[in-house]
Scaffold this motif. Structure first.
Motif, PDB file in Angstrom:
ATOM      1  N   UNK A 109       0.822  -1.195   0.000  1.00  0.00           N
ATOM      2  CA  UNK A 109       0.000   0.000   0.000  1.00  0.00           C
ATOM      3  C   UNK A 109       0.856   1.244   0.000  1.00  0.00           C
ATOM      4  N   UNK A 110       0.232   2.383   0.279  1.00  0.00           N
ATOM      5  CA  UNK A 110       0.932   3.657   0.313  1.00  0.00           C
ATOM      6  C   UNK A 110       0.805   4.284   1.694  1.00  0.00           C
ATOM      7  N   UNK A 111       1.877   4.910   2.144  1.00  0.00           N
ATOM      8  CA  UNK A 111       1.871   5.612   3.424  1.00  0.00           C
ATOM      9  C   UNK A 111       2.191   7.075   3.151  1.00  0.00           C
ATOM     10  N   UNK A 166      -0.833   8.049   6.988  1.00  0.00           N
ATOM     11  CA  UNK A 166      -2.135   7.665   6.446  1.00  0.00           C
ATOM     12  C   UNK A 166      -1.883   6.545   5.447  1.00  0.00           C
ATOM     13  N   UNK A 167      -2.378   5.360   5.773  1.00  0.00           N
ATOM     14  CA  UNK A 167      -2.107   4.151   4.992  1.00  0.00           C
ATOM     15  C   UNK A 167      -3.287   3.841   4.079  1.00  0.00           C
ATOM     16  N   UNK A 168      -2.982   3.509   2.831  1.00  0.00           N
ATOM     17  CA  UNK A 168      -4.019   3.145   1.865  1.00  0.00           C
ATOM     18  C   UNK A 168      -3.584   1.892   1.124  1.00  0.00           C
ATOM     19  N   UNK A 169      -4.335   0.821   1.313  1.00  0.00           N
ATOM     20  CA  UNK A 169      -4.056  -0.446   0.646  1.00  0.00           C
ATOM     21  C   UNK A 169      -4.919  -0.625  -0.600  1.00  0.00           C
ATOM     22  N   UNK A 170      -5.491   0.472  -1.072  1.00  0.00           N
ATOM     23  CA  UNK A 170      -6.361   0.424  -2.230  1.00  0.00           C
ATOM     24  C   UNK A 170      -7.831   0.322  -1.877  1.00  0.00           C
ATOM     25  N   UNK A 171      -8.127   0.227  -0.565  1.00  0.00           N
ATOM     26  CA  UNK A 171      -9.512   0.085  -0.128  1.00  0.00           C
ATOM     27  C   UNK A 171      -9.979   1.278   0.693  1.00  0.00           C
ATOM     28  N   UNK A 181      -9.172   8.765   7.283  1.00  0.00           N
ATOM     29  CA  UNK A 181      -7.821   9.316   7.111  1.00  0.00           C
ATOM     30  C   UNK A 181      -7.357  10.186   8.268  1.00  0.00           C
ATOM     31  N   UNK A 182      -8.203  10.407   9.251  1.00  0.00           N
ATOM     32  CA  UNK A 182      -7.822  11.120  10.477  1.00  0.00           C
ATOM     33  C   UNK A 182      -8.674  10.583  11.607  1.00  0.00           C
TER      34      UNK A 182
END
Length: 440
Positions: A128-130, A149-154, A239-240
């Protein structure tokens, strides 16, 4: 309201730790305030007090007890997230710098920078993206942490790791690894597990707001070792932690992933690099204060309840605090009580001029009050009687028109009247309870 947790916990921790401990015990949870002048470590645990129409009502305490938790755990990451939010392939976490395992010296381990903690965090996360990264190192006076803020595509989700120390065997250590009472902390799932080597891990799947006014989920994993190392992972489904739209049904890491992240050996190495002076709170040198065990308090409270009330729930073991949930056929009503010896130092503040206190022939002073149970005008009613004896014993008993302090009203008024609460608070039974030393 023992909970702790928010906290808790219950005191706010700066940085990433604010995202869990401080917020879990914010004013939204029945607007907790101090019940008198703070008297050091003992009163930090003893005087979490609910508010009635802006006045202090019932002081609440944490849970004492011993904790045996040597370290153990697995911490291998599976995929890594590159710097700046770029996605990279399978990887592993870089171990945080530590002193040589073969060198037995008194020199402290080298500090671990915030950048190194972020690198460790990225290496332990799934693909994912941080983004929105921030951190502090082990030499920071505000305490080490790593956040992003972590995003694994979901969906984007706030996530953090904070590091610190807890006095081994203390009430704080026990509270950190025990599942909280649902009468005070709403949650969907809580599991406490011993790990190989004896460490204790608690995974709590709850909510950012106790009153659930927004269904932002907050999942936490807390690891405590026998040496007092404390690692906390916190994640949200937004995201927060506050004031951000919910971005996904649940936080990104499941229970197994939380366990892998919080038990990664790199975090322990970083904890060991925290300056020694900041590791453990110095034990008090003054005489040990006394407390009353909640089992005795709850039993006495049940014996003093008016006839016609059926007890349908009661508190877990603790000290100084107890509660029961009663039902008279008109709906559940939460009744809580705090019994505190040696409270002379707050007598003038709580029972002095302007308090409306009444002095009885035996010297007992008491006040009664009724008001908004949560300070939000949502129909929660709280009635309280607060009494203090000439020897400093303070008894505070409150009743709500709901099954807990964090749930909606179940009836128009509490099951007990102000006069009935006063009779309980001023009963001589409380003088007969034997206090025990404070073990925190």
């Amino acid at each position: 309201m023992p909970i702790e947790d928010r906290d808790e916990q219950f005191e706010d921790r700066l940085g990433a730790a604010l995202r869990s401990t401080g917020d879990s015990f914010d004013a939204d949870r029945t607007a907790l305030v101090a019940g008198g002048e703070t008297r050091g470590r003992r009163l930090r645990m003893r005087r979490r007090t609910a508010v009635v129409s802006g006045a202090a009502a019932i002081a609440l305490v944490g849970v004492g007890g011993a904790l045996v938790t040597p370290w153990g755990g697995d911490g291998t990451g599976q995929r890594a997230v590159g710097a700046g939010g770029t996605t990279v392939g399978p990887g592993h976490a870089d171990a945080a710098p530590a002193s040589s395992p073969t060198a037995k010296t008194t020199a402290p381990p080298a500090p671990v920078s915030g950048a190194q903690l972020l690198k460790t965090l990225k290496g332990l996360l799934p693909a994912g993206k941080l983004t929105q990264q921030s951190s502090r190192g082990t030499d920071s006076e505000l305490g080490p942490y790593a956040y992003g803020v972590f995003d694994d595509g979901k969906g984007a989700a706030a996530l953090s790791v904070s590091l610190g120390r807890i006095a081994p065997g203390s009430g704080e250590a026990r509270q950190t690894t025990e599942c909280p009472d649902k009468a005070f902390v709403p949650y969907d799932e809580c599991v406490t597990s011993p790990l190989p080597g004896g460490a204790l891990l608690r995974i709590l799947k709850g909510y950012e707001y106790p009153d659930r006014r927004v269904d932002t989920k907050l999942w936490t994993a807390d690891l405590v070792t026998a040496e007092g190392a404390h690692v906390t992972v916190m994640e949200w489904n937004a995201p927060a932690e506050k004031d951000a739209p919910i971005s996904r049904p649940e936080p990104p890491l499941n229970s197994l992933q939380l366990k892998k992240l919080v038990t990664a050996p790199a975090w322990l190495k970083a904890v060991n690099a925290i300056p020694a002076a900041d590791k453990v709170e110095t034990p008090p040198t003054s005489s040990t204060p006394e407390q009353v065990e909640s089992d005795a308090i709850t039993t006495a409270l049940i014996g003093l309840l008016p006839k016609g009330l059926k007890v349908v729930g009661k508190s877990k073991p603790a000290v100084e605090y107890g509660y029961v949930v009663v039902d008279d056929g008109k709906g559940k009503s939460f009744v809580q009580i705090n019994v505190q010896p040696n409270m002379q130092d707050v007598e003038d503040d709580l029972f002095g001029e302007g308090s409306g206190a009444v002095t009885m022939p035996d010297g007992v002073k008491y006040t009664v009050r009724q008001g908004d149970g949560d300070g939000k005008g949502k129909g929660l009613v709280m009635r309280t009687a607060d009494a203090i004896w000439p020897d400093g014993l303070r008894v505070v008993v409150s009743a709500f028109n709901s099954a807990s302090q964090i749930t909606a009203p179940t009836r128009t008024n509490p099951a007990l009247t102000l006069d009935q609460l006063k009779v309980i608070a001023t009963n001589s039974t409380w003088q007969q309870l034997q206090p025990v030393p404070d073990q925190d």
